[in-house]
Structure formats: structure tokens, C-alpha cells
Design an enzyme around this catalytic site. Structure first.
Site, short mmCIF file in Angstrom:
data_model
loop_
_atom_site.label_atom_id
_atom_site.label_comp_id
_atom_site.label_asym_id
_atom_site.label_seq_id
_atom_site.Cartn_x
_atom_site.Cartn_y
_atom_site.Cartn_z
N CYS C 100 0.80 -1.23 -0.27
CA CYS C 100 -0.11 0.21 0.15
C CYS C 100 1.02 1.20 -0.01
CB CYS C 100 -0.82 -0.12 1.29
SG CYS C 100 -2.02 1.44 1.55
N CYS C 104 -2.96 7.60 -1.84
CA CYS C 104 -4.34 7.73 -2.76
C CYS C 104 -5.50 8.38 -1.75
CB CYS C 104 -4.87 6.45 -3.34
SG CYS C 104 -5.08 5.11 -2.37
N THR C 191 -4.06 4.78 7.50
CA THR C 191 -2.88 4.23 6.44
C THR C 191 -2.00 5.47 6.12
OG1 THR C 191 -4.65 2.94 5.76
CG2 THR C 191 -2.70 3.00 4.49
N GLU C 257 -0.05 1.54 9.53
CA GLU C 257 -1.41 2.26 9.88
C GLU C 257 -1.04 2.68 11.39
OE1 GLU C 257 -4.18 1.55 8.22
OE2 GLU C 257 -3.16 0.35 6.63
N HIS C 292 -12.52 6.19 -3.21
CA HIS C 292 -11.83 5.15 -2.61
C HIS C 292 -11.95 3.65 -2.88
CE1 HIS C 292 -8.28 4.94 -0.33
NE2 HIS C 292 -8.57 4.18 0.61
N TYR C 296 -9.12 0.88 -5.28
CA TYR C 296 -8.69 -0.42 -5.15
C TYR C 296 -8.84 -1.44 -6.28
CZ TYR C 296 -8.69 0.12 -0.10
OH TYR C 296 -8.35 0.51 1.26
N CYS C 299 -4.85 -0.38 -7.50
CA CYS C 299 -3.70 -0.72 -6.54
C CYS C 299 -3.58 -2.18 -6.28
CB CYS C 299 -3.58 0.13 -5.22
SG CYS C 299 -5.05 -0.04 -4.13
N GLU C 447 -6.81 -4.67 4.36
CA GLU C 447 -7.21 -3.45 3.63
C GLU C 447 -8.18 -3.60 2.40
OE1 GLU C 447 -4.18 -0.22 3.32
OE2 GLU C 447 -4.69 -0.46 1.13
#
Lengths: 482, 482, 482, 482
Positions: C100, C104, C191, C257, C292, C296, C299, C447
């Protein structure tokens, strides 16, 4: 020997006087009707194999009531071996008929009614169990096929029986006198009802006091006055009315479903096994459902065997049986199918005795079994359709194959590997179509989904049986909580 | 009574002289090493519960050799009840340790070696079985934990043992004299090797004549000269070296894996059970694998119980246990977990006797069981992670919770429902992390996938056992072919 | 040019004064801490690639505010091409970091805040949007990394913010004067918070009037007084503290995190973007979540690419890459991974303009995208573990490999195909472990499950967006109803 | 305006002289045959909606050849918007017909032939592209429906075209002269062939030099002499011959499949587009397949919309629409359905231009799209069957409902919620049956599986397009290898 031969079974149905409607018309000769007969043949197989020395040990057993040799379909299970043998018998019959052979419903019903009436009598001092056992002895001696009739039409699912606008949407007692009761209502989705000698009626759900007129169980000859059967449609049903024997996919065997209407039917008291004892309707349903959910771990695995075999043949006839992805799909189908069987065996081997002495399956595992049945046959069918190829759903009719004008085209162009005739190829594809889309799909798909209760019903039982509190304790102990 | 107490077991390991390397260093006191001890505690539970009146009937049984009461882990199965009880025992131990308790490998090995050596002696007139039974009597009387050592490193998987560039990549006989043999090689992924008194070595695959030096089976004390253990890493392993008992998720129990190197180790002839009889290596592997694939239907269901319980607690501690989607996920986890158990029971109940009298599981169903084990724990874990919420993987350490500077922040902000302490919540989330991502995930995921053979190995057996020809016959009969 | 170089980015963090706690201790040099730095390196990659001519077109774009060249991470999307390019950029960064890369969140936050504040100002005549745009211009010019801070600790999930026993379990306004507001509470699961220059705080859920103190959005420098960071543990996190670079699996990149505590922190009015306008908190959450959830699809597909590549390498190094089942599993992994990407692209290409001119993704498809992300990475990981073999979880440490005493054993026995060094093999297996069980699993699994909202949150949106009424109309029309 | 109205389309088919056999008999009036007409109605909908102002923008576009307004079905895609609009158009038509509307095959064929012939001419200096474009201008001006005829019967799948015992099992050139060629063979599974004005024939697979007579592409009027159509059976097809309009489930719309035999048919040279250029057969197949795999991301999502709507209605009519498990299943169906659509959109938005200027979909994503189509409709159907309940497969016929004797029983006992008529309930259940088991299942299941190539064909392309080498490089870079 009390057992009927296959021929005697057919003859016994000929002697009955059913009131059957099909496509809006009354049918007089049920036994020879081309849309009915295949389902009768499936039931007849349960009689035929009882005389087959290779399978006799599964199909017959010794009555716990009389010590006589009887059909296992009339038997009260006495231990885990009986339950395991039941599953094996059902798988065998699935293999031999590739369809629903219908007779297990009655077997599951008698076992459920037996232990429940025993407990009712213990609590209320009633005579239901004694009556039931008297009737059961007749059933065993006459080798009857019995329809276990549980599911009511139910109307608005959000309302209880007594809350429905039309009070008849659940079957109920509408009158009573010293001689017996009068019932009105219907039972829906009655698998094999017309191939049965007797109807063993049970309530469809747990009930409360306001629904007590709906808490009723009894048995009647299937052709009693006031009972009307309305035949259910099945996908591709009328192919059986056509000439030829290919397009139906399974010319000899099938199943049927009927809506059974009870229009103020009188039931003599001797044949009444529950009469407003609403507190026991839930137990009866739970027991019947558990037995029937176990059943599917046998019969559906048997039909699955045929489907796997058909898919393997289809692959062979097309010349693709060596392809690794084909072999892999056959392994997957087998794996899923055996998982169903494993669950059927497991809930049998872990059964327990009920107060009446009749043996019952493990409730949690039987529901787990059925929940898998609501899934895996669909995936097995999908894989079979994958292997079969598009031809299964695009190929011409048998009449085209036989046509003088264009039969040679069909023969020539639908041939697969050189060594196998086109007709053989079409036959196996029609069999796959039959199980995945046709008449047998009603048994292999719809019944797998909804028979013995829809998946949500299994989930509710699993939730109840999961014993989450004990599992939480285990977790707390490991995590060092408290 | 021949059984060891838990304390005697630990003491017996203290008396041994293992050559163990961990993080490149030789470890002297294995028993008290914080990274080793939890795995020893898991094995110790198999001793402890044998003295627990509630569980004694599962943990112990009567030796078929001596008639004495022994641990079931030392037992040759004598019938389906033994196999069923084995599965129940393993589920219990999974529940009590939430980890791999390692000792089943030896149990599965002795049963496989027993029947295979019997058949070898029948064919070759050798004395392997007699030798084995002598050693087995000792094992039973001493209540030994035995490592069943099968898996070789295997090097290039595309090459047979003798084709490898380095001939030692499969363990082999490098020398032999009248007193015994000398072996060289290694066994990989040896679960619980360091908690064992003896290593029972078996070949890893079916072999052909050119590989006959690799067809070797024997038993040795686990601390024999020339044997070196190299400790395998596990996810989060070093959390056990930290202060506190929360972050490891399961402070008391665990498992371990080791690479076991045999550097020209001498084996006395009396302890050799196969010596170049390559035709039997396949059978031995198949038998061991079948027993071990059955095992997973028990132990993984037991760990699954803890994980389901932990997920239910996590939901409760967050205040979401009433949400329908949470309840539904717990049902699904239970359903999958019980399906594993059902398969373990089914292959047990359908076992058969081998020529030595030792009872064996049903091969097809045992492989079906294991293939489900390669799938369902992953889905159960996924659902547990879903229910646990993100906090499982983002929350601070126990040292933060205890920190004078910021402990109050952790306490305050990570609290769930008012009635439950923050620490309890963290504990249960760490337990879920442990099973899904941490040290126990090696047992619950990786071992579920690869233990007793990777999924493709199960598929190969299923393909072989599926009896497609019989299924094709069924389909032909229904379709009217021939 | 307003963009920072990678080095300038690192330097800018060095100049900040975070209050970070890790394992209960305050950390002074965050930038060089071995457990923090890899996550910083991941963010730094977003700066580095902006200077890479091959990727510049994805990483940078032209500001709609200033016309200057800026990082796409600071950009307000102006059309579907921007959204598609965002997905492609994220996939690229996933491929380059296998983790990660955190940045973003800020990009998604600014786009959500932009359109929501515009609509707030339209309704209330407030100045939020104007303020926000002023700050945004600074952000773009300074090429800031921003933490979009949404998720509150939430306490008892069954209670609303104001119903909690502890009123601080959702972040809230505790004081206000003409200069600004004072906030108290925390944001969990933050994050990349410590790699950020600014924290853009948003409310976590739709709210009602009684919760209006919780409807607050603002931005602050990440090292503002009163803000404390508590570092979250990740599976295998401390491997980064060990010598060597193999065991961590991904020595250079990672994510982190943190629990971010706001202990009565003052926010100047100019930096406040929502202050009790509770009717807009739901819209802000929905918009941010949609962006968001789209992210995903990029990524995670990028990380999936690395995992697929690693699995392919592991197969090659073991000599099994030609096996049909291995090839089939790689196809399946690819198929699932590309399905995620397809959903990311689809919701981008079907976006729409919001009143502020900023472009938004298709809500239904973005939620469909994310719901697949809660499933497929788990199955891809399972398949990777299948291909990797058990060695992934049983092999010794790097220190064993380097050990003079037993390193040669590791070298010899863990070798796969002859042409590849043992170390290479261990490296690739550790990478798979890292993504499936280790630190990167927090990004790839947890995540994927909970980031941007847990799966149930997506289901709720899908239910809302499904337009069942329109679908019912279609069905009625076909069925001839009405 | 060059477009036909719906009526003109039907009339134009009336004017043709097909040689069609159905059930072994030659059919004279195809247009009005009750088993054929519904499929014609589906195609007619593509004409009807072109005149609907609401949908005109999807159904029509501007010809890149003539600048005239044409049907999108006759269009060469000029960019990603065209491809996206195609998917949207197909979804709309699936919603309006709940069946396969057949016309997309021709659209996909013209796009594939266009770019392939262009590349053939570039390489060989031939005139195929020029000829094709001349014919295409006619097609556009006449608004023809074209059957893209690709799939040969294939005989033994383990043998190439020229290796078959019967050389005609792949369509081939049997004679040639200056005026043209003579072809023999057949095309199987020809969806909508009889509703087409022209047949555009293409080879079915990549070929080698020995198969060059099989590398042939051409176009002919669909009623040319020597072409015989044999109508394929569909599950429940003859329900359309019965009185009433309920039992068929979808009285107005359907699809059909035919075996099309070419018995030494002459093709004028002007209409030949490939003549033994075997090196291009693979490219043509790949292109056509890619377009057609994209198509399914639209049309199947459209049919899925109807099925979801029908399931929602069935739930409502039974009174269970508020149950959480029902709502959850509808969400799942929607999720899966939108995932298909997302893949269709994604491969469209990521297309690329071919040398002829015609735009092509992204090959990898189009295959990913189709592979999902081979799975999700089956699961959507399973969930629909779950929601529908057993009644779908057990209820009586429409004739029973209308029967004076027992219609009142059907009316009374099959009623669901009070507010909805029994007939409405039966209608919606029959619609679900139609799509999951009946005639439309051939489109929704079999075609989803095998149309545009069986799943293994998609896997082969995905394997080829996965670029594993690049993914391995990414993994090596992260793992520190080399």
C-alpha cells in the site's frame, strides 16, 4: 414375504381411483399415461431392486415391529447402520433412475411421525402412537408407497396460518365428530403423490395456539373421495408425448409433482395422528426435515453419478477426453458429488436414538448436508454443461435425425469421433440436457434447492445447532480472557 | 498404566539431546525456549487430556497388541469406531490448542507402516512387519510421540529422485552392512519433529527400480547422532520473544516445522522397515496420505471452532452481533467447518480392513475430505477477517496498551461495547490474527493446503478412485445406448 | 515546477515533528526507523515516478486550478480520462511497491471535500469551498502528501456517536471561538498518516441533528500540537528489525497504520471545511468512499501482478511451471486480478460531473469494484499459497542460510531447479509470504476487506443503487403482467 | 434514411425463401411459425428501438463509410465510445427481450472481417478488403441483419480439419473456377440464422497449410440455393405451440439456433473474403471472438436485469421481500450482474485501433469478461431459483388455471399475497423458469458458456495475454533477485 414385485406394484396402482387433472383434463388411465408412467417406473425400481440379489441387502431389512423381511422404505431406523444403508440405497436408486424416485418421502415421514407421536402420547396420554403403529404394520405388510405430505401452499409468507385472508391456505380441521375429523386445504409440491397408496399428512411448520386447527396429522388412502390431484408442469414435459425416445433424455424414468387438494375430506379417528397438539408440530417438522435432508446426500449423489458419467461420455464422443481441463472438471464434479455423499453418511453415522427407539440423524450435520445440496448440484450441472458443449442446446430433434429428407445431414454433421454413432452422441447430450435443463432438472436442481426446505431453513437450524456459546468459551480460553 | 502424564512428557524431552538450530544458533534448552515451548504444550495436551475423565474415552483405548490401555496416538485402528474416534479426538485437541498439535503424524505413520510391512513380508518373506511390531510395542508402552517423516526436499520437481543433480535431495541409503544401513538426506516440513521421541522415516513417493536406494523406511530416536534440526520460521514467530502475552494471540499453544538433516546416519537393521522394496513405496505413501487426509477433517474443524468462537466474540465486543449479515457469516463459517468434519467422519465410517488387520479409511472420501480442507479454512478465515474488522491488523501493541505515556489513549479509543474491557477486545482480535495471519496460520492455512499432500495430489487420487467407467455405464443405461 | 523529488519528499518529513509512539516508546527519528521507513519509501515512489519519463503522463497532470503541472495525487479529476488514468497510476504503483503506497487516500479526500463543500456553500452560503480551494492550491504547489482521515474508533457499533457512553469515541467539536474550533477524539486505521504533510479530517458516517458536533471536517499540519500517533502492529513487522533483507519478503517497501489521537486540538477557522452541517456528512462519506472503492481496482491489481509474478517464479524455481494445473492456477489468478482492474476502469469510464465541476465515479460500479476486492485477493492469495508449496511457511531464517554451522545444509537441501540459487528461491517464497501472511497482507487482505468500508457497506450502496423498481418493470413487461 | 422499420424487417423476411426443417418437416411460412416468430421478434426489436427517440442514440450512428445514419449493428467501430455504446445497446436489448436477440453476431463479424481483410490485402496484394467494403456499404444501406457463421461441427476434436475421416466436418472449398468457389460443409449453433438476410461465413480456428481449403470466408444471401437450415431444439420449445401465453414464460421473445448445411454451394468471387490464406484464419477468429466476448458483457447483463426484477417480483408476490436473506440475494445477483457489465465496459474503454482504422476491444479484458459470463449467470440463475421457491417447477399449467373443473383450486391455492392475482404470480414464476430452465436458458446459460468460444478458449487467450514475464520481473525487483 410381504414385498410386492414391480409388477404387483404397478397393478396395485391400476386398481386405485385417483382424481387427477393434467392440462385441465381429467386423466382416467394414469398408469399408462406417457407423462406419468416414467415417474411410476422410478418408484417401481424400488420394488424391482428388492428382488435383485446384488442389492437386496440395501433395499430390504427386518421389521422392528414384526421381524418380517420388509422394504427399507417401510422401516423404522434402528441404528446408525440403518441410516447409513438408507443413504446407500438412495444413491443406488439415483444411479438407476437418474431422477427423483419419490418413495423416500414416505420413509422419512413414518420415522418422524413415529417418534413424535410417541412423545405426544407420553405428554398427553393420547393414543396417537399406538394408532400409528397399527397403521404402520399394515404399511409394512402391504409394502405400500406412502406420500409424506407436508408443504402447504402458505399464501402470504409474512403471515401465520390463521392470519391469512383465506384460512384454507394451510390445511386445517374444519369439522370434527366422534368418528373423526374433516379437513380442508391443500398440499403443494407433492412429489410422487400419484404413485402412492397412502398419503401421510403432516403440518408444515411450528405453530402457536391460535393456529391449533392447523396442527393436524393423519393418513388416508391416496384415492380417497374429496382428494384432487393437479399435475405440475416440468420443463420439457411434453417431449414424452412425442414419438421417439431420444429427445426426452431419459425415456424410462422421471418424477412428478402435484398440487393435492383436500376439499372437506373426512378422516376416521383411527387414522388421525395429531389433532391440534400445536406444541408438537415444530418437532415433527424438524424431525421429518432432518431425515429428508439426509436423504439428499444419497439420491442426489446417485443422480450426480449419472451426470458425471454422461459428461465423461460426451467428452469421449467428442474426442476431448484426454484434455487436461476436461479431466480436471470431471475430478471437480466427482469431488463435489462425493462431498454430498460424505455429509449424508456423516449425519447418519452420528445419529441418536429417540424416546420411541427409532433412530434419528444428527440434526446439525443433516442440515449441513442439505445446504451443500442447494449448491453443489448446480455447480456439477454447470460443469456438465461446460463439458457437453453448445450442441446440447442447439441440436435438432430426433425427428430430424429420422427424417428421410435431412436425416443424413444430421447423421453426417453431428458425428463426433469416428467410432461412435451420431445417435449415441445425441442420446448422451439429451441425457445431460434432461438433468440440467429438462424434466430431471426439477429433481436435480429445484428439488435440491427447495426439497426438504429451502436453504434459509437449513441456515436457521445450523444457527440454532452451532452452539456459539461453547465456541466462544474455547476462544476465550485460548485468548486468555477471564 | 503405560501412559505418561503431561509433566512426564515434558521431562522426557528434557532428557533428550537434540541438535537444534534456530536463527543460525544452536539451542541448548529446547524445552524452555519461548519459541519452541508453545508447540511442546500443544503436544503435551495430548497427554493431559488422556487423564481427563471427560475425554479419556477419546484419548485412550485398548492396545490390539497388548490389551493394555494406551494412548490412541499409539494405536492401530481396529475398526470404523476407532477411525471415527480418532477424528473426534483430533477435533477436541484442535479446540483446546487452536493450533497444530503435531502428534497425529506419528499415529498415521504407524498405521500405514503396519499394513504395508505386513504386505511386504507376505510378498518377500521379509521380517519388516515383525520388527515394526516389536518397536511398536515399545512405542505403546513408552507412550512415545513419534514424528512420521515423509516429505523430502525434492529439488527439481520435474525430475525423479535419481535424476536430480544432487542425489541427496531425496533421502537415500548411502551404505549398508550386516548391522544396518547408513542414510543421507533430509526431511522437510517436519511438523513437531522436536517434540518427538522417535522419527519414523518413510519414502515420499512411488518409485521405480532406478530409485530403489530411495525406497527406505526406518525409525530412530529423534536425538540420534547425525541428525540436525533447523527450525522453520513462522509468520509473527518472534512475538513470542517479546514481553506480554497478548500480541502472540495464543500465548500457550503453537506448532513448529523443521528441516531435519540426516548426515550419514546409521540405522540398526532391527529398526529398518523398508530397504529398497521400491514397489511398496507407493502403497506406503498412499496409505499414510489417506490417514493424514482424514486427520484434517478433525483437527482443522477443531481450530475452526475456535476461530468461529473468536469471530462471534469480536462481533459481540463491537456491538454488531445482532446484525443479520454477521449472523449469516457465522452460519456460513459453521456450515463450512462442519462440512470438513462430515468428510472426516464419512471416510472413517466407510473404512475397510487391510491384510494386517489394521483398519484403513475410505481412500476416495479421505481425499475428498482433504481437498475441501484446502479450500474451506481459507474461506472461514476470510469471513473471520470480515467480522473482525480492520482493527485486527491496525491496532497497537500490548506495550502501547501498557505504556504509561499513551496506554490510556489505547484503553479509551479502542474500547468497543461498554461492558467489555479494551484488553479483552484486543485479545480476541489478536487470536483471530494469530489464526489467519500469524503463527497458527501456518497450521490453519499452509498446512491445510499442503499438509498430507498438496491439492493436486488429492485430485490425482480422486481421478483414480472416481471409477468413471462405472459411471459411464450408468449413463449409457439411462440414455439407451447399446 | 511545483513537484518534489523523492529526496525532497524524504527531507520534508525529516523537518517535521511527529509525536509517534511505537511499542510504547516515543520515536524521535521516524524517517530512519527500520519499521517506518519502508512505508515512507512506498510514498516516495509516487514522487520518484513523477520524474520518470515513461510514467510521467500517469503520475502528473495539469492543475485545473493553476494550469501548472502537478502530481495527479493533488489533482481534482476533470473527466473520465482523469479517473481512468488514476486507476492506471495506482496499478503501476502497486506493481512497483507490492504494498500500500498510501497516498491515494488524500487524493480521494480532496476530490470528495471539493464537491461536497461546493454544495454546502450553495445551500448555506458558507465559505467552506473557497477556503478549501485556497488550501488546495497550497497543497498542489507544495506537492503535499495528505492523509484523508475518516474512520473514527466507533466504540459500540450499535450506538450513534452521541449515544456512546464515552462521547469522544467519534471525533467531535468540544469548543469553538471566533478564531476556530477545538476537537477531541481519534481516527483509527490511518494508513500512511506519518508519511503525510497534512491531515484532512472528515466525518465517518451520515449523521442526524443530535450528532451535529461530530459533523466536522478540517485540515491540519500532520505534526500539529496535540496530535499523537500510535503505530499499528502488522504481521511480521519486527522482521524489519532483524539483520538481513530476505525474511521480510519486501525489504524496501511497506505500509503502515496508525491510531491518531486528537487531544483538544485547535483548528483555525480558515482550515475548517465542515462545522456541524450534519446533513452533508453522509454525502461526503459516500463520495469519499466511492473514490476510494474505485482506487482499489487499481492498486490491488498492481499488487496482484507482483503476487502472480512471484507465484510464477516459485513454480519455475521448483521445476513445476509446465504442469497444467500450475498454468491453470496462474490463469485463474490473472483472470480474477484483471476483473478487479476491469471494475476499476468501468466505474471510471462511466463517471459524471458534480456541481463543483469535479468529476466523480459511477457509484454503483465503484461499489461493485470494491465488493470484488473483498473477495478476489483472498482467492488469488490462496492460489499463490497453493503454487508456492509448504516451504513458504516452513523454511528457516536468513540467519540459518548465512550460518557457518548449518548454512550449507540450507543451501543444499532447499535448492530447487539446478539453474537457480537457493537464495533466489527463498527470496521469492518470502515475498509470497509477505503478501499473503506478512506485513503486506495487511494491505492486500485486511485493507482489501475493510479499507474504504467493509463489504456490508458496499452491499448497502449496491442495494440502494440497484434500482429494483425499474428491473421489476422490465420483468412485468416481458411476463405480460398488467 | 437507410433504416428499416420493424415492419419492413418482418416483411423483408417474408420475401425470402429459406429451406428450413423443423421436427423433420419442411416449414413454408417461417415468419408466422409460433416456434420461430418469437426469435424474429427479438431481432425486430433492434429495428423498433432505432426509431425510439429515447434509445435512438444507442441504436443508430453515423456510417464511417457513407456518413449516413445507420443502425449500429451495421457499423464499423471508430473508437472507444462506439464500443461502449455497443455494450449499452446490447444491455438495453437484453432488458427489452429477455432473450438472445441474435443480431450482434453479424456486427461482430463485419468488424472482424474488416480489419483482417485489410491486413490480408496489405500482405498479399489481394482485393478482399475492397470487396468486403463494397458489400458492407450495401449491408448498411439495406439495414441487413447478418449471421456471422463461424462454428463448424468439428467432428473429432482431437483432429485438425484435414485429419477428420469425413473431410466435410469443417466447411471447405471443394471446387473453384474464375467465377467463384464451391463450398461444402456446415455451420453449427447458428444463432438467429433464419432471421438474417445474409450469412457471413468465417473459418472456425487457426489453421496450418494442410488445412488451407478450410481457410475460407464469404458472404451469401441467407436463402441461397443449396443452403439448408435444421432447427435446433430448445428446452420447452413446444410450449409455444400450446394455447395460452403463460407457460412459455416469455410469449413474445426468444432466440433460435440452427444447423446450417452448405451442400456444394456456389459463391461468386466478388463475395469471397478469404480463400486459402490460412495464416489469417487465426487472426480473424481471435478478432471475432474478442468482439463477441465483449458483447456478452452487455446482453447477458440485460437479461440478468430482467431475471433480477422477476426474482424481486416473485419475492414480493410471496410476501418475503422484506426478509434479510432475500434482500441479500438480490444484492448478490445485482453485484454479479454489474461485474459482467463492468468487464464489458472496461474492454471497450481500453480498445485500440487496427490497421484498417476499425477499432478493437482490449483482448485480455474481453476474454476476462467472457470467462466471468461462463460463471456468473449460472450463479444468478441459482439465486433466482432460490428466491422463486419450488412452485416455479411444480405448478400446474395455464390450462389448469383456465379449467372450469379445477381452475378455482389453482386460483385459490396458488395465491400469494392478497393484493396480487394468482395469474400474475404464475406469470412471473414462468418467466424465471423460462430463463433458468426453459427456452431462454439456452441463451442465458448455454450461450453464456459456449457462445463466442467455450471457457477453455478464454483461458488460453488469457494465458497468452497475461504477460507473465513482465510480472516475474516485477516480483524479482521487489524480492531483490538479481
Amino acid at each position: 414375504m410381504p414385498q410386492k414385485t414391480k409388477e404387483e406394484y404397478i397393478q396395485s396402482l391400476r386398481n386405485m381411483d385417483f382424481s387427477l387433472y393434467l392440462f385441465g383434463e381429467k386423466i382416467d388411465n394414469i398408469v399408462d399415461h406417457p407423462m406419468v408412467r416414467p415417474s411410476m417406473n422410478s418408484v417401481a425400481m424400488t420394488y424391482e431392486l428388492a428382488y435383485d440379489p446384488q442389492h437386496e441387502h440395501l433395499l430390504t431389512t427386518t421389521s422392528s415391529l414384526t421381524g418380517r423381511k420388509i422394504s427399507r422404505f417401510c422401516h423404522l431406523h434402528q441404528g446408525p447402520e440403518d441410516l447409513v444403508n438408507k443413504v446407500k440405497m438412495l444413491r443406488l436408486l439415483g444411479q438407476k433412475t437418474a431422477s427423483c424416485f419419490q418413495r423416500c418421502v414416505g420413509m422419512d415421514a413414518i420415522n418422524a411421525v413415529d417418534s413424535t407421536t410417541f412423545q405426544m402420547d407420553m405428554k398427553y396420554g393420547t393414543e396417537y402412537h399406538k394408532r400409528f403403529r397399527r397403521w404402520l404394520a399394515d404399511m409394512q405388510d402391504n409394502d405400500w408407497t406412502v406420500d409424506g405430505a407436508m408443504t402447504d401452499p402458505k399464501g402470504d409468507r409474512g403471515l401465520s396460518p390463521s392470519e391469512q385472508r383465506d384460512p384454507d391456505l394451510y390445511l386445517r380441521i374444519v369439522d370434527e365428530n366422534s368418528a373423526g375429523i374433516v379437513v380442508r386445504g391443500a398440499k403443494a409440491h407433492q412429489t410422487g403423490a400419484l404413485n402412492s397408496h397412502e398419503l401421510l399428512v403432516m403440518p408444515t411448520t411450528a405453530m402457536r395456539s391460535e393456529d391449533k386447527d392447523y396442527a393436524v396429522s393423519f393418513v388416508l388412502p391416496a384415492d380417497s373421495a374429496g382428494i384432487t390431484y393437479i399435475y405440475g408442469r416440468q420443463s420439457c414435459d411434453t417431449r414424452r408425448l412425442e414419438e421417439g425416445d431420444i429427445d426426452s433424455g431419459n425415456a424410462r424414468f422421471g418424477g412428478h409433482e402435484a398440487l393435492v387438494v383436500f376439499d372437506d375430506v373426512f378422516v376416521p379417528r383411527e387414522r388421525v395422528f395429531m389433532c391440534r397438539e400445536y406444541e408438537f408440530s415444530g418437532l415433527l417438522v424438524e424431525r421429518f426435515a432432518a431425515y429428508h435432508r439426509q436423504s439428499y446426500g444419497g439420491c442426489k449423489a446417485g443422480v450426480g453419478d449419472v451426470l458425471i458419467g454422461a459428461a465423461a461420455l460426451a467428452a469421449e464422443y467428442s474426442g476431448v477426453s484426454k484434455a487436461s481441463h476436461i479431466k480436471d472438471k470431471l475430478v471437480e464434479m466427482t469431488h463435489l458429488n462425493e462431498t454430498l455423499y460424505a455429509c449424508g453418511l456423516a449425519c447418519s453415522s452420528q445419529g441418536h436414538s429417540t424416546p420411541s427407539g427409532t433412530y434419528c440423524v444428527d440434526l446439525l450435520l443433516a442440515n449441513v448436508c442439505k445446504l451443500n445440496v442447494t449448491r453443489f448440484p448446480y455447480e456439477i450441472a454447470r460443469l456438465a454443461e461446460d463439458i457437453a458443449g453448445g450442441l446440447m442446446a442447439t441440436m435438432p430433434s430426433e425427428r430430424d435425425l429420422r427424417s428421410p429428407a435431412i436425416g443424413h445431414y444430421v447423421e453426417k454433421y453431428l458425428k463426433g469421433v469416428f467410432e461412435v454413432g451420431t445417435e449415441e452422441r445425441l442420446r448422451v447430450l439429451r441425457l445431460i440436457e434432461n438433468i440440467t435443463l429438462g424434466t430431471a432438472a426439477v429433481g436435480y436442481r429445484t428439488e435440491s434447492m427447495h426439497g426438504a426446505g429451502s436453504p434459509q431453513a437449513q441456515r436457521v437450524v445450523i444457527a440454532r445447532q452451532a452452539n456459539l456459546e461453547a465456541k466462544k468459551s474455547l476462544a476465550k480460553d485460548i485468548a486468555g480472557i477471564r
